[in-house]
Scaffold this active site. Structure first.
Site, PDB file in Angstrom:
ATOM      1  N   GLU A 119      74.560  28.509  40.675  1.00  0.00           N
ATOM      2  CA  GLU A 119      74.331  27.063  40.701  1.00  0.00           C
ATOM      3  C   GLU A 119      75.121  26.358  39.603  1.00  0.00           C
ATOM      4  OE1 GLU A 119      73.049  25.549  43.103  1.00  0.00           O
ATOM      5  OE2 GLU A 119      72.087  27.232  44.127  1.00  0.00           O
TER       6      GLU A 119
ATOM      7  N   HIS B 295      79.813  20.575  46.332  1.00  0.00           N
ATOM      8  CA  HIS B 295      78.827  21.483  45.741  1.00  0.00           C
ATOM      9  C   HIS B 295      78.991  22.899  46.294  1.00  0.00           C
ATOM     10  CE1 HIS B 295      74.651  22.463  44.267  1.00  0.00           C
ATOM     11  NE2 HIS B 295      74.728  23.340  45.269  1.00  0.00           N
ATOM     12  N   GLU B 296      79.034  23.013  47.615  1.00  0.00           N
ATOM     13  CA  GLU B 296      79.157  24.341  48.224  1.00  0.00           C
ATOM     14  C   GLU B 296      80.522  24.967  47.932  1.00  0.00           C
ATOM     15  OE1 GLU B 296      76.578  25.739  49.256  1.00  0.00           O
ATOM     16  OE2 GLU B 296      75.275  23.982  49.461  1.00  0.00           O
TER      17      GLU B 296
ATOM     18  N   HIS C 208      80.214  27.008  44.829  1.00  0.00           N
ATOM     19  CA  HIS C 208      79.688  28.338  45.145  1.00  0.00           C
ATOM     20  C   HIS C 208      80.799  29.228  45.706  1.00  0.00           C
ATOM     21  CE1 HIS C 208      75.437  27.769  44.406  1.00  0.00           C
ATOM     22  NE2 HIS C 208      75.328  26.764  45.261  1.00  0.00           N
TER      23      HIS C 208
END
Length: 495
Positions: free
Chosen positions: A293, A263-264, A267
């Site tokens: 996001e 997930h990160e 980003h």
């Protein structure tokens, strides 16, 4: 054609960017490496730096420079950059320096105390710090609202998702609230008939870190422009040239850390993919947190939970965690897409996750607008958790209203961005599949570059060149359409 005022503004924003670099590193180190006794000194230093940045961003000379630049012969990109400069100037001038510094101090103290208070389930201690953060955030909201002509909550949300208003969020979330609980129940009932083998731990932190680094390489992270560390709450920070991401580990399970790292990484790839020739200018920045996001969820959910992705993860899991039946691709996919009603937002599956966001939105909006107070949060949390997910959180503050860092960090108006991001991500992949018929076959072969190329050309390299609806339309052929998210969930979980 000479553009002296515009050129001077660019130089000033480059200086602000360089100071923001050190601000970001200060916050990252505070969360991941700083010894406990260093917090008060760090809080003071960050408040001082924040005050300096605010002072530079509100210098009286900027008003005339912005006006002069508006009359210069600028091209379309320069006009877009000037638009973003004006936006930043307006927001900065709405807030007095004393408030900026006071909030920075309050946030540092609240965030620093939060991990220990959460572990102790100590709401009474946490709320003492939180009250000050809320009070200062309300002042910030009121001043921004007066300047922008918005409601207080809209004024804060506009800082993260420019142009988004509660009327649109209410419409989108209102529809979601109608069909989401039924979908969760249907999927839970369906999956109850499926056999799933759970992984057998323990899983050492060292092995999980090595696995996370391999997953980051698979997802194209540039380790010459960033790194992975550990913190109490995962985040992505830094600057495009030096992106810092963090995760957290539990030895009884590897899935939260692995998927949190992926997930990160989404980003981080967005930040690393921003145009270098615009670097330091407002136009270079990621357009909104909803779009940010959308990148993390494109990586974690759309790609990381794709039916073929489990086969790509399997050799990495065997290499770092050892072979076991749970790592069979079919079983692993069922684990990646397991839907359950859980207490913890960051560990939630993509079907139940929006319920967590709706809950927080329905509390933080009246909190900022003064309709409820901090002491009302636990009872409201308990009621909404029972209503939306059927879970009892009475007396369980650490897994309830103390679980997130956002409110203690003063990030009011941010939570809607998570579900807006999920909707954007579904829209991106619907568009990709129209344009790239072989996309799913490519993913099955381990060829992820078409996904990265599409995101790079449509999102990453666009920065803030376009306002959000136009950027979304150019990327996917239409503005935000929540129907893609519903169709994605139905296709993945009910087919």
């Amino acid at each position: 054609m000479s553009t002296p005022a515009y050129d001077e503004l660019c130089q000033r924003h480059l200086r602000l960017h360089r100071l923001a670099h050190f601000q970001a590193l200060g916050y990252w180190d505070q969360a991941s490496n700083m010894p406990t006794k260093g917090n008060e000194a760090r809080a003071q230093a960050l408040a001082e730096l924040g005050g300096l940045v605010h002072q530079m961003a509100t210098e009286p000379a900027l008003r005339s420079l912005l006006a002069q630049a508006g009359g210069e012969n600028l091209d379309d990109e320069q006009r877009a950059n000037l638009r973003e400069m004006q936006r930043a100037w307006t927001a900065a001038n709405a807030l007095p320096q004393a408030l900026v510094q006071a909030k920075s101090l309050a946030v540092s103290r609240c965030e620093h105390a939060w991990p220990a208070q959460r572990a102790a389930n100590d709401w009474s201690a946490y709320v003492t710090n939180l009250r000050e953060v809320v009070q200062l955030s309300r002042q910030e909201a009121r001043l921004l609202a007066e300047t922008k002509g918005l409601s207080p909550y809209d004024a804060l949300m506009d800082q993260y998702e420019p142009g988004m208003r509660t009327a649109e969020v209410d419409r989108v979330f209102g529809d979601l609230r109608q069909w989401l609980p039924g979908l969760i129940q249907t999927v839970v009932d369906k999956q109850a008939q499926e056999s799933v083998t759970e992984p057998i731990g323990p899983f050492s932190r060292e092995a999980q870190r090595a696995l996370g680094l391999e997953a980051m390489r698979l997802m194209g992270f540039d380790f010459e422009a960033g790194r992975l560390d550990e913190s109490a709450h995962p985040f992505c920070g830094g600057v495009p040239e030096d992106v810092r991401i963090t995760t957290r580990y539990r030895e009884d399970t590897f899935m939260p850390s692995l998927m949190g790292t992926i997930h990160e990484t989404g980003h981080a790839r967005y930040e690393q993919g921003l145009r270098r020739d615009w670097l330091g200018l407002p136009i270079s920045q990621a357009r909104s947190m909803g779009l940010h996001e959308s990148q993390s969820l494109s990586f974690e959910m759309q790609l990381g939970s794709h039916p073929a992705f489990a086969a790509l993860l399997r050799p990495l899991l065997i290499q770092h965690l050892g072979e076991q039946p749970a790592f069979d691709p079919g079983n692993l996919y069922r684990l990646l897409t397991r839907v359950s009603r859980g207490l913890i937002r960051v560990d939630a599956d993509e079907v139940s996750y929006p319920a967590h966001v709706i809950l927080r939105y329905e509390i933080e909006r009246p909190l900022i607008e003064g309709q409820i107070e901090v002491d009302d949060i636990p009872a409201l949390w308990d009621a909404k958790m029972m209503e939306l997910l059927g879970l009892d959180t009475r007396g369980n503050f650490k897994d309830g209203c103390m679980q997130d860092v956002h409110w203690g960090a003063g990030l009011f108006g941010y939570f809607p961005c998570y579900t807006l991001g999920a909707m954007y991500a579904a829209q991106w992949f619907a568009s990709m599949r129209r344009e790239l018929p072989a996309l799913d076959a490519d993913i099955a072969r381990g060829e992820l570059q078409p996904v990265f190329d599409w995101l790079s050309s449509r999102i990453w390299t666009q920065g803030s060149r376009w306002e959000t609806p136009e950027l979304v339309r150019r990327a996917s052929g239409e503005t935000l359409n929540p129907a893609h998210f519903k169709a994605h969930l139905q296709s993945r979980y009910l087919a």
